[in-house]
Design a protein around this motif. Structure first.
Motif, PDB file in Angstrom:
ATOM      1  N   ALA A   2       0.837  -1.199   0.000  1.00  0.00           N
ATOM      2  CA  ALA A   2       0.000   0.000   0.000  1.00  0.00           C
ATOM      3  C   ALA A   2       0.875   1.253   0.000  1.00  0.00           C
ATOM      4  O   ALA A   2       1.967   1.273   0.568  1.00  0.00           O
ATOM      5  CB  ALA A   2      -0.900   0.006   1.233  1.00  0.00           C
ATOM      6  N   VAL A   3       0.329   2.297  -0.637  1.00  0.00           N
ATOM      7  CA  VAL A   3       1.048   3.560  -0.705  1.00  0.00           C
ATOM      8  C   VAL A   3       0.577   4.470   0.418  1.00  0.00           C
ATOM      9  O   VAL A   3      -0.617   4.691   0.588  1.00  0.00           O
ATOM     10  CB  VAL A   3       0.806   4.253  -2.065  1.00  0.00           C
ATOM     11  CG1 VAL A   3       1.475   5.617  -2.091  1.00  0.00           C
ATOM     12  CG2 VAL A   3       1.344   3.390  -3.185  1.00  0.00           C
ATOM     13  N   HIS A  93       2.926  11.199  -8.998  1.00  0.00           N
ATOM     14  CA  HIS A  93       4.090  10.351  -8.726  1.00  0.00           C
ATOM     15  C   HIS A  93       5.279  10.880  -9.534  1.00  0.00           C
ATOM     16  O   HIS A  93       5.178  11.042 -10.749  1.00  0.00           O
ATOM     17  CB  HIS A  93       3.788   8.898  -9.117  1.00  0.00           C
ATOM     18  CG  HIS A  93       4.806   7.928  -8.618  1.00  0.00           C
ATOM     19  ND1 HIS A  93       4.596   6.563  -8.615  1.00  0.00           N
ATOM     20  CD2 HIS A  93       6.046   8.102  -8.091  1.00  0.00           C
ATOM     21  CE1 HIS A  93       5.654   5.949  -8.113  1.00  0.00           C
ATOM     22  NE2 HIS A  93       6.554   6.857  -7.798  1.00  0.00           N
ATOM     23  N   GLN A 120       3.627  11.659  -4.650  1.00  0.00           N
ATOM     24  CA  GLN A 120       4.526  10.601  -4.201  1.00  0.00           C
ATOM     25  C   GLN A 120       5.883  10.800  -4.870  1.00  0.00           C
ATOM     26  O   GLN A 120       5.970  11.115  -6.051  1.00  0.00           O
ATOM     27  CB  GLN A 120       3.952   9.235  -4.580  1.00  0.00           C
ATOM     28  CG  GLN A 120       4.828   8.064  -4.162  1.00  0.00           C
ATOM     29  CD  GLN A 120       4.215   6.741  -4.581  1.00  0.00           C
ATOM     30  OE1 GLN A 120       3.020   6.665  -4.832  1.00  0.00           O
ATOM     31  NE2 GLN A 120       5.038   5.716  -4.663  1.00  0.00           N
ATOM     32  N   ALA A 151       6.119  -3.214  -9.129  1.00  0.00           N
ATOM     33  CA  ALA A 151       4.862  -3.045  -8.404  1.00  0.00           C
ATOM     34  C   ALA A 151       4.673  -1.586  -7.990  1.00  0.00           C
ATOM     35  O   ALA A 151       3.560  -1.043  -8.044  1.00  0.00           O
ATOM     36  CB  ALA A 151       4.827  -3.962  -7.182  1.00  0.00           C
ATOM     37  N   LEU A 152       5.761  -0.944  -7.583  1.00  0.00           N
ATOM     38  CA  LEU A 152       5.682   0.468  -7.200  1.00  0.00           C
ATOM     39  C   LEU A 152       5.254   1.331  -8.381  1.00  0.00           C
ATOM     40  O   LEU A 152       4.386   2.207  -8.253  1.00  0.00           O
ATOM     41  CB  LEU A 152       7.043   0.930  -6.684  1.00  0.00           C
ATOM     42  CG  LEU A 152       7.188   2.431  -6.389  1.00  0.00           C
ATOM     43  CD1 LEU A 152       6.304   2.813  -5.216  1.00  0.00           C
ATOM     44  CD2 LEU A 152       8.642   2.776  -6.101  1.00  0.00           C
ATOM     45  N   GLU A 155       1.516   1.253  -9.172  1.00  0.00           N
ATOM     46  CA  GLU A 155       0.557   1.829  -8.236  1.00  0.00           C
ATOM     47  C   GLU A 155       0.032   3.150  -8.783  1.00  0.00           C
ATOM     48  O   GLU A 155       0.748   3.894  -9.460  1.00  0.00           O
ATOM     49  CB  GLU A 155       1.220   2.044  -6.874  1.00  0.00           C
ATOM     50  CG  GLU A 155       1.583   0.756  -6.165  1.00  0.00           C
ATOM     51  CD  GLU A 155       2.436   0.989  -4.935  1.00  0.00           C
ATOM     52  OE1 GLU A 155       2.928   2.118  -4.767  1.00  0.00           O
ATOM     53  OE2 GLU A 155       2.611   0.034  -4.157  1.00  0.00           O
ATOM     54  N   PRO A 156      -1.225   3.469  -8.481  1.00  0.00           N
ATOM     55  CA  PRO A 156      -1.815   4.687  -9.045  1.00  0.00           C
ATOM     56  C   PRO A 156      -1.276   5.968  -8.445  1.00  0.00           C
ATOM     57  O   PRO A 156      -1.374   7.034  -9.042  1.00  0.00           O
ATOM     58  CB  PRO A 156      -3.306   4.528  -8.732  1.00  0.00           C
ATOM     59  CG  PRO A 156      -3.345   3.639  -7.533  1.00  0.00           C
ATOM     60  CD  PRO A 156      -2.197   2.681  -7.698  1.00  0.00           C
TER      61      PRO A 156
END
Length: 344
Positions: A2-3, A93, A120, A151-152, A155-156
């Motif tokens: 999770a972010v 991001h 992010q 995976a990072l 992420e949205p």
């Protein structure tokens, strides 16, 4: 994984594996709120990293020793512009390869930018983790390994903290116009009653209230190449001001009175004012200009100005020469004549 909202992630790539840099570059999609910033190596300019980020956002500094963008060599000015565009464009991001080459000052600048935008931040550290500076050694989230990095990137990212530029929504008609009723003809301007000598000007409503009663005047079409030239302008206030002149052909006097509240929430309309608010017109904002006005509004809000202050005031007075110089660089839009009216 999770972010955490608005967090910072360190990607430890001690072996300097080309995979990580290549994956970060391929993840660069500004239209999806993701950008990859490549720091300029060995640049001594204090604002160099801000310029690198502006470049990643699609902005281009005017070249030359007498560039009208020379004022963006100021660190505070450059980072403020970067934050405004980041917010207006919905950046969520930011990945920065080769972060181990950044100075402590530039790392602090990046962290401050992240605080102001809520995006992010992912830093690729291509050295042993024990060499992390104190500001980054405190970061709790560190990853290593290709699977974790992929995976990072998938992420949205967090929701932007300040959504200055929400998706456009259709303007609603006044509630009084029920289904089946024929609306009365709408004026294109709102006119206040004549003022007596010495009488204060009437207060003027903002664009949202006006849009419920007044049909917005259609925007003037310009060529796609001209719109692209305006979109590439670096300073949000200059880009916003010149775009308004381009699609309205209004005079600079109107821009002097433009407030934050004169732009609708969806950035689909802008209200321009006459002296004393005796002739104020609502204009439709074309799609290409909406991000530019969103950037100008974000810049205005990030400097903590009250909503009633003139949004374009800084570039119509102290920085007028820069606005004039950019207008002259766009002769096809015929903006040089109104820009020459600015004080030197």
């Amino acid at each position: 994984m999770a972010v955490v909202y608005g967090d910072v992630t360190i990607v430890v790539d001690e072996q300097d594996d080309l995979f990580y840099t290549r994956a970060a570059l391929q993840a660069h999609r500004p239209e999806e709120g993701r950008i990859t910033v490549q720091p300029t190596p060995a640049s001594a300019s204090p604002a160099a990293l801000a310029h690198d980020m502006l470049y990643a956002l699609g902005k281009r500094l005017a070249p030359g020793p007498n560039s009208p963008d020379v004022w963006l060599d100021s660190v505070n000015t450059a980072w403020l512009a970067t934050a405004a565009w980041g917010v207006a464009m919905g950046v969520r991001h930011v990945a920065v390869p080769r972060a181990h080459l950044l100075t402590l000052r530039r790392i602090d600048q990046l962290l401050a930018w992240r605080e102001s935008t809520g995006a992010q931040l992912t830093l690729l550290w291509h050295k042993p983790p024990h060499e992390l500076p104190p500001a980054l050694a405190r970061v709790e989230r560190r990853i290593s390994g290709r699977d974790q990095f992929e995976a990072l990137l998938a992420e949205p990212g967090p929701i932007p903290t300040r959504p200055y530029f929400p998706p456009a929504t259709p303007m609603t008609r006044p509630a009084a116009l029920a289904a089946g009723q024929s609306p009365a003809p709408r004026p294109r301007e709102t006119r206040a009653a004549p003022l007596r000598p010495g009488q204060p000007a009437h207060p003027c409503t903002g664009a949202m209230a006006t849009a419920q009663l007044v049909q917005a005047a259609p925007s003037i079409e310009i060529a796609s190449e001209e719109a692209a030239a305006l979109t590439a302008l670096v300073h949000p206030l200059i880009a916003g001001a010149l775009s308004v002149l381009a699609f309205t052909r209004a005079g600079l006097g109107s821009l002097r009175f433009t407030r934050d509240l004169d732009i609708t929430g969806d950035v689909c309309a802008i209200k321009l004012h006459g002296v004393g608010h005796r002739s104020c017109t609502l204009h439709a904002v074309p799609a290409w200009a909406r991000p530019l006005l969103a950037g100008a509004r974000a810049h205005h809000r990030l400097t903590a100005h009250p909503p009633g202050d003139g949004m374009f005031a800084p570039v119509l007075s102290a920085e007028a020469r820069h606005l004039r110089a950019h207008a002259r660089r766009l002769p096809q839009l015929d903006l040089s004549v109104p820009a020459d009216a600015l004080a030197p």
